[in-house]
Design an enzyme around this catalytic site. Sequence first.
Site, PDB file in Angstrom:
ATOM      1  N   LYS A   1       0.859  -1.188   0.000  1.00  0.00           N
ATOM      2  CA  LYS A   1       0.000   0.000   0.000  1.00  0.00           C
ATOM      3  C   LYS A   1       0.888   1.229   0.000  1.00  0.00           C
ATOM      4  O   LYS A   1       1.923   1.247   0.652  1.00  0.00           O
ATOM      5  CB  LYS A   1      -0.912   0.010   1.225  1.00  0.00           C
ATOM      6  CG  LYS A   1      -1.959  -1.087   1.201  1.00  0.00           C
ATOM      7  CD  LYS A   1      -2.929  -0.928   2.343  1.00  0.00           C
ATOM      8  CE  LYS A   1      -4.011  -2.003   2.265  1.00  0.00           C
ATOM      9  NZ  LYS A   1      -4.975  -1.885   3.377  1.00  0.00           N
TER      10      LYS A   1
ATOM     11  N   HIS B   1       0.620   6.170   3.425  1.00  0.00           N
ATOM     12  CA  HIS B   1      -0.535   6.994   3.758  1.00  0.00           C
ATOM     13  C   HIS B   1      -0.106   8.196   4.604  1.00  0.00           C
ATOM     14  O   HIS B   1       0.823   8.101   5.397  1.00  0.00           O
ATOM     15  CB  HIS B   1      -1.537   6.130   4.527  1.00  0.00           C
ATOM     16  CG  HIS B   1      -2.891   6.721   4.685  1.00  0.00           C
ATOM     17  ND1 HIS B   1      -3.161   7.744   5.567  1.00  0.00           N
ATOM     18  CD2 HIS B   1      -4.070   6.433   4.091  1.00  0.00           C
ATOM     19  CE1 HIS B   1      -4.449   8.051   5.500  1.00  0.00           C
ATOM     20  NE2 HIS B   1      -5.021   7.263   4.618  1.00  0.00           N
TER      21      HIS B   1
ATOM     22  N   HIS C   1       0.651   7.992   8.290  1.00  0.00           N
ATOM     23  CA  HIS C   1       1.932   7.510   8.809  1.00  0.00           C
ATOM     24  C   HIS C   1       2.900   8.645   9.142  1.00  0.00           C
ATOM     25  O   HIS C   1       3.915   8.402   9.796  1.00  0.00           O
ATOM     26  CB  HIS C   1       2.621   6.607   7.773  1.00  0.00           C
ATOM     27  CG  HIS C   1       1.954   5.281   7.608  1.00  0.00           C
ATOM     28  ND1 HIS C   1       1.218   4.968   6.493  1.00  0.00           N
ATOM     29  CD2 HIS C   1       1.903   4.207   8.426  1.00  0.00           C
ATOM     30  CE1 HIS C   1       0.745   3.746   6.632  1.00  0.00           C
ATOM     31  NE2 HIS C   1       1.143   3.258   7.790  1.00  0.00           N
TER      32      HIS C   1
END
Length: 596
Positions: free
Chosen positions: A157, A160, A163
């Site tokens: 992924k 984001h 994070h």
Amino acid sequence: MDYSSSRPRPENGTIHPAPGRAERRRKAGRGRRKGRSRPSEWCHSMAACSFRRSIASQLSKVLDLPPENLIKAISAVPVSKKRHVADFQLSIASIAEDGSSNCLTENLQLQAQKLAERTVLQQVLKDGSEYGVKSELFSTVPRQKAVIEFSSPNIAKKFHIGHLRSTIIGNFIANLKVALGHEVTRINYLGDWGMQFGLLGVGFQLFGNREKLKSSPLQHLFEVYVEINKAAEDEDTKKLAKDFFRRMEEHDEQTLSLWKQFRDFSIEEYIRIYERLGVHFDEYSGESFYQEKSQEVLKMLEDKGLLQKTTKGTGIVDLSEKKDLSSFSTVMRSDGTSLYITRDLAAAIDRMNKYSWDTMIYVTDKSQSNHFQHLFQILKLMGYDWAERCQHVSFGLVQGMKTRRGEVIFLEDVLNEVRSRMLQNMASAKTTKEIEDPVETAEKVGLAALIIQDFRGLLSSDYQFSWDRALQSRGDTGVFLQYTHARLHSLEQMHGNEQLTDVNVACLQEPDAISVLQHLLRYDEVLYRSSQDLQPKHIVSYLLTLSHLAAVAHKTLPVKGSAPQLAQARLCLFQAARSVLANGMKLLGITPVTQM
């Protein structure tokens, strides 16, 4: 450079807890802590620092008292922006039985203040990057081995925005502990195992493209994940995903090969993002590392009589005081496989065996407080007393973070946006000078803007993000810190970066000079406070005040055109301010710029 910005506009939107650990523990409780810390005017728990010892030694000759009697009576108080107060004050009542003469009190306080101010510049320039951390405040603090787990995204992924907080907070804590002489291991604990990879594996078989995987791996895997989640309502798709993950656990060569590609591509892209953030790790581990060891943990729990089975066949550990199952943690699925917490138990035990750490810190959002409470409780029930030395540093949500394209998802979009906005602001500013690498400068200044806005408050608090507020060149912003540092660096360059020796600090009598000197004296106390509660806001507040005081002094205390002795003393003052500013910025994870 010097430019103004419009007032902040209210913005909508909320960035939810970071995926990765957050997704892997979505059942964790959501404990909240509210309230602000109350700044204290006195540092009650401090030991005697080198300045106090020096002052006490010299005052003892005047008072004919042992220096030890005086050290405890000398205390530092914060400097005020609006009024000038002695940064060091002497409690006469604690050393003179009659608490007597006002004249004596004023005289002693004045001497303490003067002696402290005259010492600090030489100390800053002598200690350099170690100024503050060499203070006797830390002389009784034992050097420790610390393991810090932070960032921890899910592989396959894209990184984001959620994070960002875990990454920069963990980096700050690691930087601070290293500066204070501790041995630190930085661990990125990846979410790289679990049923979601069965789903992704099936998704790639159905929708994947090998060429896209090589050219833009995480973007393509994100697209695949979106597609397969649409299809996941179908029972046949769910069965295929379970079968894929079962083959992974059985070490099927083909499925593990695909999973390994996902993992390797993910880490490669993450490292690129971490380089932009100025962050590194000593170890990349993940849940996959503890798949087999988690079975050993379940066996240990069973042997110790801690593992109970429910009617559905799941394994639980009773955490209630009365052993009535009013509080419990699920550690095993009905098919005997492990869960997130089981793998965390295995990881904690393995890290102790590997590193023999004194403290282990987990940096995740506050929604996971319940998970870590259970983790530490189970470890203690298993007989691991070191569980008391584990700590969860939690943080709140970022609200209102949007780019020009709308609601933000990925961190890279934010980094590109802040760099773009900084370049635009720098280009339109009248005082911007020719810069060798404007893109790199904009990147560093932009990151400072993000970090300072994030670190100004209590970590556990949610905060409202504002581009306008973050990127202002004036006020309490990262841009202002960078601008101040670049300005002071430019001043040093104008005067040939002289190595100043035998400076007559007594020349510095002006109130604005005294304010800077007094503030420099407090740096060790601020570091000590942050080292105790692991909150960066103390250092942020200190650096912002230092920048404002230095900016005022820069206007009122010219170096050029002053008498040689005074010019040298003032240059020494500004060098010391820039040095401490740079030291503090680096602890926060900010790279100081020299041009802007």
